[in-house]
Design a protein around this motif. Sequence first.
Motif, PDB file in Angstrom:
ATOM      1  N   CYS A   7       0.839  -1.204   0.000  1.00  0.00           N
ATOM      2  CA  CYS A   7       0.000   0.000   0.000  1.00  0.00           C
ATOM      3  C   CYS A   7       0.868   1.244   0.000  1.00  0.00           C
ATOM      4  O   CYS A   7       1.952   1.259   0.572  1.00  0.00           O
ATOM      5  CB  CYS A   7      -0.857   0.071   1.263  1.00  0.00           C
ATOM      6  SG  CYS A   7      -2.146  -1.134   1.383  1.00  0.00           S
ATOM      7  N   TYR A   9       0.292   5.188   1.258  1.00  0.00           N
ATOM      8  CA  TYR A   9      -0.650   5.867   2.136  1.00  0.00           C
ATOM      9  C   TYR A   9      -0.216   7.313   2.358  1.00  0.00           C
ATOM     10  O   TYR A   9       0.946   7.653   2.209  1.00  0.00           O
ATOM     11  CB  TYR A   9      -0.763   5.131   3.478  1.00  0.00           C
ATOM     12  CG  TYR A   9       0.529   5.056   4.257  1.00  0.00           C
ATOM     13  CD1 TYR A   9       0.822   5.991   5.242  1.00  0.00           C
ATOM     14  CD2 TYR A   9       1.480   4.067   3.993  1.00  0.00           C
ATOM     15  CE1 TYR A   9       2.011   5.935   5.952  1.00  0.00           C
ATOM     16  CE2 TYR A   9       2.668   3.997   4.697  1.00  0.00           C
ATOM     17  CZ  TYR A   9       2.928   4.937   5.677  1.00  0.00           C
ATOM     18  OH  TYR A   9       4.111   4.889   6.370  1.00  0.00           O
ATOM     19  N   LEU A  27      -0.192  -2.365   6.110  1.00  0.00           N
ATOM     20  CA  LEU A  27      -0.736  -1.063   6.494  1.00  0.00           C
ATOM     21  C   LEU A  27      -1.149  -1.031   7.964  1.00  0.00           C
ATOM     22  O   LEU A  27      -0.897  -0.044   8.655  1.00  0.00           O
ATOM     23  CB  LEU A  27      -1.922  -0.689   5.599  1.00  0.00           C
ATOM     24  CG  LEU A  27      -2.527   0.692   5.825  1.00  0.00           C
ATOM     25  CD1 LEU A  27      -1.500   1.800   5.596  1.00  0.00           C
ATOM     26  CD2 LEU A  27      -3.740   0.888   4.927  1.00  0.00           C
ATOM     27  N   LEU A  51      -4.899   8.650   8.854  1.00  0.00           N
ATOM     28  CA  LEU A  51      -4.860   8.074   7.507  1.00  0.00           C
ATOM     29  C   LEU A  51      -5.936   8.746   6.665  1.00  0.00           C
ATOM     30  O   LEU A  51      -7.130   8.570   6.915  1.00  0.00           O
ATOM     31  CB  LEU A  51      -5.107   6.564   7.570  1.00  0.00           C
ATOM     32  CG  LEU A  51      -5.124   5.819   6.242  1.00  0.00           C
ATOM     33  CD1 LEU A  51      -3.750   5.850   5.585  1.00  0.00           C
ATOM     34  CD2 LEU A  51      -5.593   4.382   6.445  1.00  0.00           C
ATOM     35  N   TYR A  53      -5.639   8.837   3.069  1.00  0.00           N
ATOM     36  CA  TYR A  53      -5.644   8.263   1.718  1.00  0.00           C
ATOM     37  C   TYR A  53      -4.780   7.014   1.705  1.00  0.00           C
ATOM     38  O   TYR A  53      -3.756   6.969   2.378  1.00  0.00           O
ATOM     39  CB  TYR A  53      -5.071   9.271   0.709  1.00  0.00           C
ATOM     40  CG  TYR A  53      -5.014   8.738  -0.696  1.00  0.00           C
ATOM     41  CD1 TYR A  53      -6.139   8.738  -1.505  1.00  0.00           C
ATOM     42  CD2 TYR A  53      -3.842   8.202  -1.202  1.00  0.00           C
ATOM     43  CE1 TYR A  53      -6.098   8.220  -2.790  1.00  0.00           C
ATOM     44  CE2 TYR A  53      -3.788   7.685  -2.487  1.00  0.00           C
ATOM     45  CZ  TYR A  53      -4.924   7.696  -3.277  1.00  0.00           C
ATOM     46  OH  TYR A  53      -4.881   7.175  -4.538  1.00  0.00           O
ATOM     47  N   PHE A  54      -5.214   5.992   0.951  1.00  0.00           N
ATOM     48  CA  PHE A  54      -4.338   4.856   0.683  1.00  0.00           C
ATOM     49  C   PHE A  54      -4.758   4.164  -0.596  1.00  0.00           C
ATOM     50  O   PHE A  54      -5.908   4.251  -1.014  1.00  0.00           O
ATOM     51  CB  PHE A  54      -4.260   3.884   1.871  1.00  0.00           C
ATOM     52  CG  PHE A  54      -5.516   3.103   2.158  1.00  0.00           C
ATOM     53  CD1 PHE A  54      -5.671   1.799   1.694  1.00  0.00           C
ATOM     54  CD2 PHE A  54      -6.526   3.651   2.930  1.00  0.00           C
ATOM     55  CE1 PHE A  54      -6.813   1.073   1.986  1.00  0.00           C
ATOM     56  CE2 PHE A  54      -7.661   2.930   3.235  1.00  0.00           C
ATOM     57  CZ  PHE A  54      -7.809   1.626   2.755  1.00  0.00           C
ATOM     58  N   ARG A  56      -4.040   0.330  -2.669  1.00  0.00           N
ATOM     59  CA  ARG A  56      -3.503  -1.031  -2.595  1.00  0.00           C
ATOM     60  C   ARG A  56      -2.871  -1.396  -3.939  1.00  0.00           C
ATOM     61  O   ARG A  56      -3.315  -0.954  -4.987  1.00  0.00           O
ATOM     62  CB  ARG A  56      -4.621  -2.015  -2.297  1.00  0.00           C
ATOM     63  CG  ARG A  56      -5.280  -1.794  -0.975  1.00  0.00           C
ATOM     64  CD  ARG A  56      -6.398  -2.816  -0.785  1.00  0.00           C
ATOM     65  NE  ARG A  56      -7.021  -2.618   0.495  1.00  0.00           N
ATOM     66  CZ  ARG A  56      -8.282  -2.259   0.664  1.00  0.00           C
ATOM     67  NH1 ARG A  56      -9.061  -2.057  -0.380  1.00  0.00           N
ATOM     68  NH2 ARG A  56      -8.774  -2.112   1.862  1.00  0.00           N
TER      69      ARG A  56
END
Length: 104
Positions: A7, A9, A27, A51, A53-54, A56
């Motif tokens: 991920c 982030y 994550l 957090l 935004y992330f 994958r």
Amino acid sequence: MKEREPCVYILSNGKHGTLYAGVTSDLIARLYQHRTGLIKGFTSRYGVARLVYFERFEDMPSAILREKQLKKWNRSWKINLIEENNPEWLDLAIDLGFERVKAR
């Protein structure tokens, strides 16, 4: 979310606050480290633990490439990316089982 999943982030200390972009294969573990202050340096110094935004990825090389791209972006591009996906700047870690971060 799988336990091990590449991920990218972005963390913040609040809406339009200080931003930090990172990459990880886990994550949940990385968020724990940031939120408990186990990672000393920029994020702990500025209270950057929300957090916002992330993304994958299927593999780490792709995630690392994306992180490098994001780190080259100017701040307004990062803010636009966050607001396209999370306009209220909600702490997405809460949906992953974390408690709210206390305000500094």
